[in-house]
Design an enzyme around this catalytic site. Structure first.
Site, PDB file in Angstrom:
ATOM      1  NE  ARG A  19     -23.186  -6.751 -37.708  1.00 37.10           N
ATOM      2  CZ  ARG A  19     -24.401  -6.911 -38.211  1.00 37.10           C
ATOM      3  NH1 ARG A  19     -25.405  -6.150 -37.800  1.00 37.10           N
ATOM      4  NH2 ARG A  19     -24.625  -7.812 -39.123  1.00 37.10           N
ATOM      5  CG  ASN A  75     -32.972  -4.096 -39.208  1.00 38.32           C
ATOM      6  OD1 ASN A  75     -32.869  -5.142 -39.851  1.00 38.32           O
ATOM      7  ND2 ASN A  75     -32.017  -3.182 -39.159  1.00 38.32           N
ATOM      8  CB  ALA A  78     -28.814 -12.416 -40.289  1.00 36.19           C
ATOM      9  CD  GLU A  99     -38.064  -6.368 -45.065  1.00 33.55           C
ATOM     10  OE1 GLU A  99     -39.076  -6.481 -45.809  1.00 33.55           O
ATOM     11  OE2 GLU A  99     -37.029  -7.030 -45.226  1.00 33.55           O
ATOM     12  CG  HIS A 101     -33.207  -4.239 -44.478  1.00 35.08           C
ATOM     13  ND1 HIS A 101     -32.992  -5.387 -43.758  1.00 35.08           N
ATOM     14  CD2 HIS A 101     -34.314  -4.460 -45.217  1.00 35.08           C
ATOM     15  CE1 HIS A 101     -33.927  -6.265 -44.054  1.00 35.08           C
ATOM     16  NE2 HIS A 101     -34.743  -5.727 -44.938  1.00 35.08           N
ATOM     17  NE  ARG A 108     -24.264  -5.363 -46.791  1.00 37.05           N
ATOM     18  CZ  ARG A 108     -24.422  -5.714 -45.513  1.00 37.05           C
ATOM     19  NH1 ARG A 108     -25.511  -5.344 -44.855  1.00 37.05           N
ATOM     20  NH2 ARG A 108     -23.494  -6.420 -44.905  1.00 37.05           N
TER      21      ARG A 108
HETATM   22  C1  DHK Z   1     -28.681  -5.902 -40.825  1.00 35.66           C
HETATM   23  C2  DHK Z   1     -28.049  -7.095 -40.778  1.00 35.66           C
HETATM   24  O1  DHK Z   1     -27.535  -7.540 -39.626  1.00 35.66           O
HETATM   25  C3  DHK Z   1     -27.864  -7.928 -41.974  1.00 35.66           C
HETATM   26  O2  DHK Z   1     -27.855  -9.302 -41.687  1.00 35.66           O
HETATM   27  C4  DHK Z   1     -28.849  -7.618 -43.068  1.00 35.66           C
HETATM   28  C5  DHK Z   1     -29.405  -5.432 -42.023  1.00 35.66           C
HETATM   29  C6  DHK Z   1     -28.963  -6.122 -43.295  1.00 35.66           C
HETATM   30  C7  DHK Z   1     -29.391  -3.912 -42.106  1.00 35.66           C
HETATM   31  O3  DHK Z   1     -28.917  -3.344 -43.086  1.00 35.66           O
HETATM   32  O4  DHK Z   1     -29.903  -3.276 -41.177  1.00 35.66           O
HETATM   33  O5  DHK Z   1     -28.467  -8.271 -44.245  1.00 35.66           O
END
Ligand code: DHK
Length: 145
Positions: A19, A75, A78, A99, A101, A108
């Site tokens: 992805r 994590n 979304a 948390e 990401h 972004r």
């Molecule tokens: C992962 C996602 O799927 C997004 O929806 C978030 C996050 C960011 C990441 O960077 O791990 O906005």
């Protein structure tokens, strides 16, 4: 006894490696799980690593963590930007929460700049890819010791 860490991954993170690689990188969730397991072993932490595409399931797991975990790495993907339910569950857990990401959400789209989780997290790591998870484990081990 080893401290127990629940590592939670939200929606679409099961697609990592296939992805939007330019944003999320080429490593799969299984790669990240292996990285976390190795680091947990080195830090003497018991690792419970999970992913769900369903908000309610994540809430159920966070509620269970009240009795079964000493700390949470999450994590929320979304759901970071939408979920008051996950915010409330984490607040009720009364555990250290880090948390994570993979991407730098602040670079972004504007809708990703706010996270409902950050205000109930002990710390937030973003933009460092899978390394963010191992840094989170190190931080939580420090907090728990
Ligand atoms: C992962 C996602 O799927 C997004 O929806 C978030 C996050 C960011 C990441 O960077 O791990 O906005």
């Amino acid at each position: 006894m080893a401290k127990r860490i629940l590592i939670l991954n939200g929606p679409n993170l099961n697609l990592l490696g296939t992805r939007e690689k330019s944003i999320y990188g080429g490593e799969t969730l299984a790669d990240i799980e292996a990285l976390c397991r190795t680091r947990c072993e080195a830090l003497d932490l018991a690792c419970d690593f999970r992913q769900s595409n369903h908000e309610g399931e994540l809430v159920d797991w966070i509620q269970s963590a009240r009795k079964t975990a000493d700390g949470i790495v999450i994590n929320p993907a979304a759901y970071s930007h939408t979920s008051v339910a996950i915010h409330d569950a984490l607040r009720a857990a009364e555990k250290p929460v880090i948390e994570v990401h993979l991407s730098n959400i602040h670079q972004r789209e504007p809708f990703r700049h706010h996270s409902y989780v950050s205000s109930v997290a002990t710390g937030v790591i973003c933009g460092l890819g899978p390394k963010g998870y191992t840094m989170a484990l190190e931080a939580i081990a420090d907090i728990l010791n």
